[in-house]
Design an enzyme around this catalytic site. Structure first.
Site, PDB file in Angstrom:
ATOM      1  N   ALA A 186      59.399  80.020  28.443  1.00 33.00           N
ATOM      2  CA  ALA A 186      58.075  79.611  27.984  1.00 33.00           C
ATOM      3  C   ALA A 186      57.645  78.304  28.641  1.00 33.00           C
ATOM      4  CB  ALA A 186      58.074  79.465  26.465  1.00 33.00           C
ATOM      5  N   ASN A 187      58.557  77.345  28.731  1.00 32.38           N
ATOM      6  CA  ASN A 187      58.217  76.074  29.382  1.00 32.38           C
ATOM      7  C   ASN A 187      57.811  76.291  30.828  1.00 32.38           C
ATOM      8  OD1 ASN A 187      59.018  74.851  26.997  1.00 32.38           O
ATOM      9  ND2 ASN A 187      61.013  74.207  27.794  1.00 32.38           N
ATOM     10  N   GLY A 196      67.453  64.835  39.051  1.00 33.55           N
ATOM     11  CA  GLY A 196      66.896  63.918  38.068  1.00 33.55           C
ATOM     12  C   GLY A 196      66.161  62.766  38.738  1.00 33.55           C
ATOM     13  N   GLY A 224      58.970  65.550  24.038  1.00 30.42           N
ATOM     14  CA  GLY A 224      59.044  66.997  23.877  1.00 30.42           C
ATOM     15  C   GLY A 224      59.022  67.720  25.198  1.00 30.42           C
ATOM     16  N   ASP A 265      62.328  72.093  33.592  1.00 33.41           N
ATOM     17  CA  ASP A 265      61.398  73.213  33.461  1.00 33.41           C
ATOM     18  C   ASP A 265      60.045  72.869  34.077  1.00 33.41           C
ATOM     19  OD1 ASP A 265      63.351  74.623  32.084  1.00 33.41           O
ATOM     20  OD2 ASP A 265      62.630  73.954  30.119  1.00 33.41           O
ATOM     21  N   GLY A 293      65.568  62.679  42.656  1.00 33.20           N
ATOM     22  CA  GLY A 293      64.767  63.632  43.410  1.00 33.20           C
ATOM     23  C   GLY A 293      65.391  65.004  43.452  1.00 33.20           C
TER      24      GLY A 293
END
Length: 308
Positions: free
Chosen positions: A45-46, A225, A290, A255, A228
């Site tokens: 979904a993300n 992360g 979130g 995501d 890069g």
């Protein structure tokens, strides 16, 4: 870039239960958390919401439960303009949930209970075959049965449809089957699981990516992360530098990267530029709290891209 490429996500839909805490409890210990959020999530979904926000046409192939969360998840997709014609409600099964714990440094720990996501089977892929054949890119993850993921990769290869696989959550996989994917995009931990090699530095990430190529994978992008990403293919091994921000919450950044990368690549960007753009989009997502709620609009991205 093309104004509206079509991205189809074959994957999971969960409800995220996010707790913020200054420290994690020890075994047998109860502590107070600082804050709690409930939101829509799941890697599939993300990775559908991100390209939709970036201007793509997006369709979702998924299963949800017949609990309170199932219809709400479908409504969330529809409200975002994501096609839900192949999102099915599974009777007698809970929706997928993901309890997430975020510490004061913004790092997260996640548990996933797959629930109805385990009901997404090859028969559902066959039922969505006409839709899949219209895709500019199909995106998948590992919160659904492996047989469904492998089946979708084979179908896409037979029909010449570009595919992106995010091998998350990390687990051992059949690399011969993964060779059907155009792009395999793990983070450092997932790359270690796939290859059996350590990935604690850029040098080790290069060695891991080259090993995976030699094992038969077509293209590998290791997301690093704050450092890069690393692109590895038969033509090049290239480190793409990050977009620097002061992260608040890294949940969902991977995501955001994958979903936006799919949109930028399908929209006509080169591999390198698509990764550069995805680095910016993912970094912007860490400035909010979130997963989907932290993903930015195409307009906000365009502003940051112009100012980078």
């Amino acid at each position: 870039m093309s104004s509206e490429p079509h991205i189809v996500v074959v994957g999971s839909a969960n409800i995220d239960l996010t707790t913020f805490t200054d420290e994690f409890p020890r075994p047998g210990e109860t502590i107070f958390g600082r804050e709690f959020h409930l939101g829509f999530g799941g890697k599939g979904a993300n990775q559908a919401v991100a390209p939709r926000l970036c201007g793509a046409r997006v369709s979702m192939v998924a299963h949800v439960g017949d609990d309170l969360f199932g219809p709400a998840t479908i409504q969330n997709f529809a409200a975002r303009g994501i096609d839900t014609s192949h999102v099915q409600i599974t009777k007698g099964v809970s929706s997928g949930v993901a309890p997430i714990f975020v510490d004061s440094a913004g790092q997260n720990r996640i548990l996933v209970v797959k629930g109805a996501n385990d009901a997404l089977l090859p028969a559902d892929v066959d039922a969505a075959a006409d839709l899949l054949r219209t895709a500019d890119c199909i995106v998948m993850q590992l919160e659904i049965p492996l047989e469904t993921m492998y089946y979708t990769l084979r179908l896409a290869r037979e029909h010449g449809i570009r595919t992106i696989l995010n091998p998350a959550p990390g687990q051992m996989l059949d690399l011969e089957q993964l060779a059907n994917a155009d792009y395999v995009i793990p983070n450092e931990t997932e790359a270690e699981t796939l290859s059996g090699l350590p990935v604690t530095s850029l040098h080790e990430a290069r060695a891991c990516a080259v090993h995976l190529l030699r094992s038969g994978l077509r293209r590998v992008i290791v997301t690093l992360g704050a450092n890069g990403a690393l692109l590895a293919s038969a033509e090049t091994v290239e480190h793409i530098l990050p977009y620097r921000v002061e992260a608040v919450d890294t949940t969902g950044a991977g995501d955001a990267f994958i979903g936006s990368f799919a949109r930028f690549l399908a929209g006509g960007s080169s591999e390198t530029e698509a990764i550069q753009r995805a680095n910016v989009y993912a970094a912007l997502s860490t400035l909010g709290i979130g997963t989907q709620s932290s993903f930015v609009t195409a307009e906000r991205f365009a502003q940051a891209w112009a100012e980078r």
